[in-house]
Design a protein around this motif. Structure first.
Motif, PDB file in Angstrom:
ATOM      1  N   LYS A 285      33.013  45.434  40.964  1.00 47.78           N
ATOM      2  CA  LYS A 285      33.562  45.815  42.265  1.00 47.78           C
ATOM      3  C   LYS A 285      32.472  46.282  43.220  1.00 47.78           C
ATOM      4  O   LYS A 285      32.505  45.959  44.417  1.00 47.78           O
ATOM      5  N   GLN A 286      31.482  47.027  42.721  1.00 43.66           N
ATOM      6  CA  GLN A 286      30.422  47.522  43.599  1.00 43.66           C
ATOM      7  C   GLN A 286      29.628  46.365  44.198  1.00 43.66           C
ATOM      8  O   GLN A 286      29.384  46.331  45.413  1.00 43.66           O
TER       9      GLN A 286
ATOM     10  N   THR B  35      31.794  44.438  46.746  1.00 40.90           N
ATOM     11  CA  THR B  35      31.998  45.196  47.984  1.00 40.90           C
ATOM     12  C   THR B  35      30.823  45.034  48.934  1.00 40.90           C
ATOM     13  O   THR B  35      30.997  44.742  50.126  1.00 40.90           O
TER      14      THR B  35
ATOM     15  N   ARG C 258      30.265  42.562  52.427  1.00 41.51           N
ATOM     16  CA  ARG C 258      29.967  43.159  53.739  1.00 41.51           C
ATOM     17  C   ARG C 258      28.770  42.501  54.426  1.00 41.51           C
ATOM     18  O   ARG C 258      28.503  42.781  55.595  1.00 41.51           O
TER      19      ARG C 258
ATOM     20  N   GLN D 116      36.520  41.310  57.191  1.00 42.65           N
ATOM     21  CA  GLN D 116      35.946  42.649  57.391  1.00 42.65           C
ATOM     22  C   GLN D 116      36.200  43.081  58.843  1.00 42.65           C
ATOM     23  O   GLN D 116      35.272  43.300  59.621  1.00 42.65           O
TER      24      GLN D 116
END
Length: 447
Positions: free
Chosen positions: A67-68, A71, A75, A371
């Motif tokens: 997940k990190q 993420t 972005r 985003q």
């Protein structure tokens, strides 16, 4: 940067290329100063240097994305400002593209995220489907505030808000065929019709064909040409992107073999960056490697092509102040920085460079959908900088930027080639203000 890949890992061409890229990084941090997400969020992991560390750790340990990683890679705008700044020549574009493909293969996204990404991949690259979706958006627009209040549905709200209130009629220019040169023939080119642009702004390619024909260039639209693959490429859908690339390589190769081409003209700089990379993308495909390289070498932005041609005398006056927005894919991806402004100046416009012109507007393909909060912050920053130049209009060479910036200002934003077509005898672009600075300037008393 020291790396620790095994010999077995390096047998994978993608890993081997990423290892070479990683070794070039010297941790200097110059990239952080020009990275839009780091400037906006202030998180090291949202800078190119931070993402490089995450990618290195993930690939070296041959582990699935977590997940990190997802993420912070999600972005990334792929604006490539870091590559313009990097003194060591780190090819961040190819590194992050490989990371996205790895994420797509190894990470299971939340259900709603998968649905939205799948929907975008299924609709945006296909003009017919995209047109139908814009008609449907009229019905769904009243629900945008509801979607915005629900975290998993914010991208749906962004989609509805970005959709135009009306959709132009389909242009004949998008259909396969040839548009003959007028007068003495000076060249023969193909034009990428694209996927989103001919639906949102068909006048851009119409202006391109008119202008090229008037200056003696034949323009062909090859049978079978389609989306360049950029949209799915930046989603990590490597298989879909390579299929799109092969499809276009086949279409343009037929045109090359049947009459020859001086160039493949692209009017959306986001597409141009990807097409110029076909040679790299298909380097491991023995059936396409050479053909793709030839296509990449022929690909030119319309301003890049026009800069190499002697233009006629202007027909229509252009005494207006233009703020030129250089799309990231133009200035960072293709390194085209002077040609568009030189063409506009030669046509009679006064050209202004907005402050912080290196920073992205937040469009970046589907970024302003996936985003939306970061994209809106970047858009508002971009608009403030543009408005500081007090222009009569904004010129740019990318449909995504046009749509994004138009959502934050009332200043008309027009494609560079539409302005050039008008100056050199073409139709007046929609939205062009009725201003003639030469006539309205105050007289200066003689001394």
């Amino acid at each position: 940067m020291q790396t620790n890949f095994t010999a077995e890992q390096l047998t994978d061409p993608g890993v081997a290329e990423s290892e070479k890229i990683l070794r070039k990084c010297v941790h200097c941090g110059f990239c952080t100063a020009t990275c839009p997400t780091y400037v906006t969020l202030g998180n090291e992991l949202d800078s190119p240097r931070g993402r490089i560390y995450l990618i290195k750790d993930m690939l070296e340990n041959n582990r699935p994305a977590d997940k990190q990683v997802v993420t912070h890679i999600d972005r990334c705008l792929s604006c490539l400002a870091c590559m313009t700044t990097c003194p060591s020549g780190v090819n961040y574009m190819h590194l992050v593209d490989h990371a996205r493909a790895h994420i797509e293969k190894t990470y299971k996204r939340p259900l709603m995220n998968r649905i939205i990404r799948g929907l975008l991949a299924m609709v945006l690259p296909y003009p017919g489907r995209f047109r139908a979706s814009l008609y449907a958006a009229r019905i769904g627009r009243p629900f945008a505030p509801l979607f915005r209040a629900l975290p998993g549905l914010k991208p749906m709200a962004a989609m509805l808000e970005l959709a135009p209130s009306s959709v132009p009629a389909q242009s004949d220019v998008a259909r396969p065929g040839a548009h003959p040169a007028q007068g003495q023939k000076r060249g023969r080119v193909a034009i990428l019709t694209g996927c989103a642009q001919p639906v949102l702004k068909p006048g851009i390619n119409e202006a391109t064909v008119r202008l090229l024909n008037r200056i003696g260039v034949e323009v062909v639209v090859p049978e079978g040409e389609g989306c360049c693959g950029a949209l799915v490429h930046h989603m990590g859908r490597e298989h879909d992107a390579l299929d799109a690339a092969r499809n276009n390589v086949d279409a343009w190769t037929r045109a090359i073999d049947n009459g020859g081409l001086d160039a493949i003209i692209i009017t959306a700089s986001g597409c141009g960056t990807t097409i110029k990379d076909y040679g790299y993308m298909l380097r491991e495909d023995p059936a396409y490697a050479e053909k793709a390289k030839r296509v990449s070498e022929l690909a030119k932005d319309i301003t890049e092509y026009l800069a190499g041609i002697e233009m006629p005398a202007p027909v229509n006056g252009a005494s207006m102040i233009v703020a030129y927005h250089s799309a990231c894919s133009m200035q960072h991806g293709q390194k085209i920085t002077t040609q568009p402004k030189a063409l506009l100046k030669a046509a009679g416009f006064t050209v202004k460079d907005p402050p912080e012109g290196h920073l992205c507007c937040g469009s970046a393909g589907t970024y302003n959908i996936m985003q939306p909060e970061i994209a809106r912050t970047l858009r508002d920053r971009k608009v403030r900088n543009i408005e500081r130049t007090k222009p009569d209009l904004i010129a740019t060479g990318n449909i995504g930027c046009m749509t994004q910036i138009a959502g934050g200002t009332d200043i008309p934003i027009i494609h560079t080639v539409e302005l050039l077509d008008w100056v050199y005898g073409g139709e007046k672009p929609a939205g062009l203000p009725d201003i003639d600075r030469a006539k309205s300037a105050p007289l200066v008393a003689a001394e």
